[in-house]
Motif scaffolding. Structure first.
Motif, PDB file in Angstrom:
ATOM      1  N   SER A  42       0.833  -1.216   0.000  1.00 31.51           N
ATOM      2  CA  SER A  42       0.000   0.000   0.000  1.00 31.51           C
ATOM      3  C   SER A  42       0.858   1.252   0.000  1.00 31.51           C
ATOM      4  O   SER A  42       0.564   2.211  -0.708  1.00 31.51           O
ATOM      5  N   ASP A  43       1.934   1.245   0.790  1.00 30.70           N
ATOM      6  CA  ASP A  43       2.852   2.388   0.825  1.00 30.70           C
ATOM      7  C   ASP A  43       3.484   2.616  -0.545  1.00 30.70           C
ATOM      8  O   ASP A  43       3.563   3.744  -1.022  1.00 30.70           O
ATOM      9  N   SER A  55       0.087 -10.845  -6.515  1.00 39.41           N
ATOM     10  CA  SER A  55       0.159 -11.008  -5.065  1.00 39.41           C
ATOM     11  C   SER A  55      -0.180 -12.428  -4.639  1.00 39.41           C
ATOM     12  O   SER A  55      -1.014 -13.095  -5.266  1.00 39.41           O
ATOM     13  N   ASN A  56       0.466 -12.849  -3.567  1.00 35.17           N
ATOM     14  CA  ASN A  56       0.035 -14.069  -2.890  1.00 35.17           C
ATOM     15  C   ASN A  56      -1.337 -13.803  -2.292  1.00 35.17           C
ATOM     16  O   ASN A  56      -1.668 -12.650  -1.962  1.00 35.17           O
ATOM     17  N   THR A  63      -4.798 -10.166   3.279  1.00 33.98           N
ATOM     18  CA  THR A  63      -4.853 -10.980   2.063  1.00 33.98           C
ATOM     19  C   THR A  63      -4.561 -10.113   0.853  1.00 33.98           C
ATOM     20  O   THR A  63      -4.715  -8.888   0.897  1.00 33.98           O
ATOM     21  N   GLY A  64      -4.167 -10.754  -0.214  1.00 34.42           N
ATOM     22  CA  GLY A  64      -3.928 -10.033  -1.452  1.00 34.42           C
ATOM     23  C   GLY A  64      -5.166  -9.316  -1.946  1.00 34.42           C
ATOM     24  O   GLY A  64      -5.084  -8.274  -2.591  1.00 34.42           O
ATOM     25  N   PHE A  65      -6.332  -9.851  -1.605  1.00 32.56           N
ATOM     26  CA  PHE A  65      -7.581  -9.202  -2.011  1.00 32.56           C
ATOM     27  C   PHE A  65      -7.739  -7.839  -1.370  1.00 32.56           C
ATOM     28  O   PHE A  65      -8.393  -6.953  -1.917  1.00 32.56           O
ATOM     29  N   GLY A  66      -7.152  -7.646  -0.194  1.00 28.74           N
ATOM     30  CA  GLY A  66      -7.218  -6.350   0.477  1.00 28.74           C
ATOM     31  C   GLY A  66      -6.520  -5.243  -0.289  1.00 28.74           C
ATOM     32  O   GLY A  66      -6.776  -4.065  -0.054  1.00 28.74           O
ATOM     33  N   LEU A  67      -5.656  -5.597  -1.203  1.00 27.61           N
ATOM     34  CA  LEU A  67      -4.966  -4.590  -2.015  1.00 27.61           C
ATOM     35  C   LEU A  67      -5.898  -3.928  -3.026  1.00 27.61           C
ATOM     36  O   LEU A  67      -5.593  -2.868  -3.554  1.00 27.61           O
TER      37      LEU A  67
END
Length: 73
Positions: A42-43, A55-56, A63-67
């Motif tokens: 995110s940074d 992403s994994n 989780t990668g979904f959070g990205l």
């Protein structure tokens, strides 16, 4: 259409060490950025434009979904 010179973010533990996909991306002209977890990704996304994120699914802090939230912004 050429993809040379594009930025790719790879997110996950140890994705930067000897991964065949990383080597192939670099040979195709991609600039690879790395993050071990969701916070670091995110940074980086807030300061560096990227065209592709790999992403994994399971990260140490989420989780990668959070990205998806960071990418939507």
């Amino acid at each position: 259409m050429t993809l040379s010179g594009r930025n790719v973010l790879l997110v996950g533990h140890k994705l930067h060490s000897g991964w065949a996909l990383t080597d192939r991306l670099r040979r195709c002209g991609f600039r690879c950025y790395f993050a071990d977890n969701m916070r670091a990704a995110s940074d980086l996304l807030s300061s560096q434009p990227v065209e592709l994120v790999l992403s994994n699914t399971h990260l140490s802090d989420g989780t990668g979904f959070g990205l998806l939230v960071a990418l939507a912004g």
